[in-house]
Every structure is written in structure tokens, then in C-alpha cells.
Design an enzyme around this catalytic site. Structure first.
Site, PDB file in Angstrom:
ATOM      1  N   LYS A   1       0.870  -1.184   0.000  1.00 45.62           N
ATOM      2  CA  LYS A   1       0.000   0.000   0.000  1.00 45.62           C
ATOM      3  C   LYS A   1       0.898   1.221   0.000  1.00 45.62           C
ATOM      4  O   LYS A   1       2.027   1.169   0.469  1.00 45.62           O
ATOM      5  CB  LYS A   1      -0.860   0.025   1.271  1.00 45.62           C
ATOM      6  CG  LYS A   1      -2.124   0.844   1.139  1.00 45.62           C
ATOM      7  CD  LYS A   1      -3.249   0.019   0.583  1.00 45.62           C
ATOM      8  CE  LYS A   1      -4.463   0.845   0.259  1.00 45.62           C
ATOM      9  NZ  LYS A   1      -5.600  -0.024  -0.102  1.00 45.62           N
TER      10      LYS A   1
ATOM     11  N   ASP B   1      -6.919   4.210  -4.597  1.00 42.12           N
ATOM     12  CA  ASP B   1      -7.608   4.067  -3.311  1.00 42.12           C
ATOM     13  C   ASP B   1      -8.251   5.444  -3.097  1.00 42.12           C
ATOM     14  O   ASP B   1      -8.452   6.189  -4.074  1.00 42.12           O
ATOM     15  CB  ASP B   1      -6.615   3.688  -2.199  1.00 42.12           C
ATOM     16  CG  ASP B   1      -7.303   3.166  -0.933  1.00 42.12           C
ATOM     17  OD1 ASP B   1      -7.656   1.983  -0.885  1.00 42.12           O
ATOM     18  OD2 ASP B   1      -7.517   3.953   0.019  1.00 42.12           O
TER      19      ASP B   1
END
Ligand code: GLU
Length: 449
Positions: free
Chosen positions: A129, A169
Site C-alpha cells: 500500500k 484508493d
């Protein structure tokens, strides 16, 4: 059992000492540790290999300066991150978040969740991430482009189609992925599937924009079917108004349900007549093209109500789709939802329910699909995008959608396999154990690396 509880406490104590000021990371690890500790305790090879200790330590963390110049010529400095969490079952894979709340601990929680989520998809993807504390809100397209170019000027040397494949995201959608891809291609002199969520014209997959929202509704369908129920005729509360919330709403409508709420950080809109296809098209234009706030819905559609600084959870509903962000459902919200007759919660966001709220859902035995299972459709179709890119080919819409449905079904089956407790499925335990076992076996096979 008390030995397991002691082991979890001792493990968490060490984790907290080593990772101070990372509350979301601690929260995410605690939930997984509680689920998997019985397996670790009863499997000497897992204990000996210190699998849990290794899983909570990122393989690599990259932190870098992102300087950029705004339209008035002023210089700004943001911080960029990429957490390469675990590559036991495939290249690091996971989104980039651009939001002022982004920091190391927040991204470590998201990267940790991603490892288990990606394992559940059955596709070869490790977990990662990244992102930045940059706030795209209120910035012009040119400012966003310059930021993305500066961000990629450092990130490009760390990523690649077989190494680490970022995606979107919160705060990173089609526009940002386009700018990031353009800069990667220029610096690396390579056209390849280094990012997912790309535009259709340059290697994106059909259904990728829809995938997280559709997947979370497919997962709800699977859960409802275990009790002989379906989406048809049900009232749904959806939070958020971005990509996940929009396509969750679209799919609920298509399956004959009614959506009565959407929200953003300013508040919630409630439309008891239902947000129909026409209203949803207006919301999509508002959010994706005009980049406005959801409160404007109530000026446009009479009969709807704006509740400033409120979340949707006190609106009566049968189904809840938290699709905004982490920790948006407290224990009290959870009790209100259940008290109002909600029978199913399917999480489109990552970790949207606080631990005490999760306890309420599990204690009342409603159908509760945690994010790492319910929202895995997004990254699953990212995996399908990688597969198409590697063949220099693309699949039809129906084909990708059918594969997405198949993957959500198999995630559900896996949760049932590991989470069934007499007459009830604990999807939290099921998802955590299923994801863990796959990664653990791969780590064991690969030795101490
Ligand atoms: N950000 C999404 C998630 O939380 C998608 C990640 C991806 O497609 O790589 O799973």
C-alpha cells in the site's frame, strides 16, 4: 483457550512497544492475531518459523519527499510512502491513497489488510500500500498532474509489473492513475502493466471501476443466500459517495433493492424515495466530473434531506454498505443498525467498523462481511487487469464480470470453510484464517527470508 489469550496479549504488547502511535495498524493486527493464534499454537512449524512476527514486519518501507509547484508558483512539500508488506504469494499489490490523514501507521494497517485480502482472491498477489498526505480536494487538474509526476519521479525505481503494482484508493482515481502512468512510462521507457485501474485506451480492464462496489454487493448476495434471502425489495444504507459507493448503489438498484443514503465528510443525504438510476447518474457527474460535495444532492432533488456532520447509520435499513473509510461505524452505530432491523453488513471500505462494533455484529449474529473479504473484488479485478496486460490482450465485459462473481463466490466459500460455528458463519475468523493459511504455507516453503 486461556493460553491462546495469553499468547495474543504477549504478542500485542511487543507489537505496541515496537510500533507506538500506529493505532490503526495495532487494531488491524489485533483482529488477525485473535483469529489465527489458535492455529499458530496448534501448528509447531508455524510457531517455530515465527510467522506472525514476520507478517507484521513490512519487507520494505520506502518514504520520500514529494515537492511540487502550485498554479500560483508556490512550492509545497508532501511526504510519499510505499509499504511493501509481503511478497510470499506474488508481487506487492495494493492501492495508493492521497488524503491529508495519510501517515506511516495508517498505510501499514492498509498494507497488512491487503496481504490477507489478496490471498483470498486466489490470484498471485502479495500485499502493499502507499500514498501521500497530499489532498487532491480543491486542486486543479494541472496541480494534481504536477504532484503525480513528482510522486512517480521517485516511486518509479521501486515498482514494476513483476515487483510491485500500485493502483487507486481514496483520492486516487482514473485521473491520477493516468498521470502516474504517463510519468512512469516516460522515466522507465517501458509500456507495461505497472499500475492497475488504467483507462481502457491504455491497458485498463473493463469492470475495474465497478469491481469493488459490485463485488461487495455480490458478497452480500452470497451471505443473504445462506439464510434464503436476497437483495430484491431490501432497503440499503450506503456511506461514501466515491467510486465504491457509486457502484454499490448501481448494483443494488440492478438487483431490485432501494438505496436511501450516501455521504461524504461533510454529512449524509437521506432520500427515502430511493436514489434511482437517474439520480445516481447525476451523483456520478457531480462527484467524478464536477468534483462537488454530496450535500448539493438536496438542492437538486426535493424531498431529500441533508444531515450535516452525520453518518447514515441511524437511517432504518435492511442492508448496510459502509463504503467511505476506516472506523466509520462505532459500537453505538452498530447497535442502532441492528436495533433498526439491519440483517446484513457488507464492507466496501477497509476496516470501517471499530472493534467494539464488530463485537456487536458478531454477538447478534447478523450477516457481517468484513472488508478484507467483502471488498476484495476491486483488487481481484486488478489481478485480472495484470493477467490481461501480460497477454497484451483484453477480455469482454461479461467475461470479467463472470470471473469477478466467481471470485466473490469462492471467497465466500473459503470464509464458510474456516469460519463456520454451529449454525453461524463468523466471516471475520473465516477470512483471517483462510488468508493466513495460504500466505503462511508459502512463507514456510520459501524459508527464512
Ligand atoms: N485500494 C483497493 C483496495 O483496498 C484496490 C487495490 C488494488 O487494486 O490494487 O483493495
Amino acid at each position: 483457550m486461556s493460553k491462546v489469550i495469553d499468547s495474543v496479549s504477549a504478542f500485542m504488547e511487543r507489537l505496541v512497544a515496537k510500533n507506538p502511535s500506529q493505532p490503526e495498524f495495532i487494531q488491524a493486527v489485533h483482529e488477525v492475531a485473535e483469529s489465527v493464534m489458535p492455529i499458530i499454537e496448534s501448528t509447531p512449524a508455524y510457531r517455530k518459523a515465527r510467522l506472525l512476527e514476520r507478517l507484521v514486519e513490512p519487507e520494505r518501507i520506502i518514504i520520500f519527499r514529494v515537492p511540487w509547484v502550485d498554479d500560483r508558483g508556490e512550492v509545497h512539500v508532501n511526504r510519499g510512502f510505499r509499504i511493501e508488506m509481503n511478497s510470499a504469494i506474488g508481487p506487492y499489490k495494493g492501492g495508493l491513497r492521497f488524503h491529508p490523514t495519510v501517515n506511516l501507521g495508517l498505510l501499514k494497517f492498509l498494507a497488512f489488510e491487503q496481504v490477507f485480502k489478496n490471498a483470498l482472491t486466489t490470484i498471485m498477489m502479495g500485499g502493499g500500500k502507499g500514498g501521500s498526505d497530499f489532498d487532491p480536494k480543491g486542486k486543479t487538474d494541472n496541480e494534481v498532474m504536477r504532484f503525480c509526476q513528482s510522486f512517480m519521479s521517485e516511486l518509479f525505481r521501486h515498482i514494476g509489473p513483476d515487483t510491485d503494482v500500485p493502483a487507486g484508493d481514496i483520492g486516487v482515481g482514473g485521473r491520477e492513475i493516468g498521470f502516474l502512468f504517463g510519468q512512469y512510462k516516460k522515466l522507465a521507457n517501458r509500456f507495461c502493466g505497472v499500475l492497475t485501474g488504467k483507462g481502457l485506451e491504455y491497458g485498463g480492464s473493463l469492470i475495474r471501476p465497478e469491481a469493488t462496489g459490485y463485488g461487495s454487493v455480490y458478497f452480500a448476495q452470497e451471505m443473504l443466500a445462506t439464510r434464503g434471502e436476497s437483495i430484491k425489495g431490501k432497503v440499503a444504507a450506503v456511506s461514501g459517495s466515491g467510486n465504491v459507493a457509486q457502484f454499490t448503489t448501481e448494483k443494488v438498484l440492478e438487483l431490485g433493492g432501494k438505496v436511501v443514503t450516501l455521504s461524504d465528510s461533510n454529512g449524509t443525504i437521506v432520500d427515502l424515495d430511493g436514489i434511482n438510476e437517474e439520480k445516481l447518474a447525476w451523483v456520478m457527474d457531480l462527484k467524478n466530473v464536477r468534483r462537488g460535495r454530496i450535500g448539493e444532492y438536496c438542492d437538486k432533488f426535493k424531498g431529500s434531506e441533508f444531515r450535516a456532520n452525520k453518518r447514515p447509520w441511524d437511517v432504518k435499513c435492511d442492508l448496510a454498505f459502509p463504503s467511505a473509510t476506516q472506523n466509520e461505524i462505532s459500537a453505538e452505530d452498530a447497535r442502532t443498525l441492528v436495533g433498526n432491523g439491519c440483517i446484513c453488513v457488507s464492507e466496501g471500505a477497509n476496516m470501517p467498523t471499530e472493534p467494539e462494533g464488530v463485537d456487536v455484529f458478531l454477538g447478534t449474529k447478523i450477516l457481517y462481511g468484513p472488508g478484507k473479504a467483502a471488498n476484495a473484488g476491486g483488487v481481484a479485478v486488478s489481478g485480472l487487469e495484470m493477467a490481461q496486460n501480460s497477454q497484451f490482450y483484453h477480455w469482454r465485459r461479461e467475461e470479467v464480470d463472470a470471473r469477478l462473481q466467481g471470485i466473490m463466490r469462492s471467497i465466500h466459500e473459503n470464509c464458510v470453510k474456516y469460519g463456520a460455528e454451529d449454525g453461524f458463519v463468523n466471516y471475520v475468523r473465516g477470512a483471517n484464517i483462510a488468508g493466513f493459511v495460504k500466505v503462511a504455507e508459502a512463507m514456510l516453503a520459501q524459508g527464512v527470508v
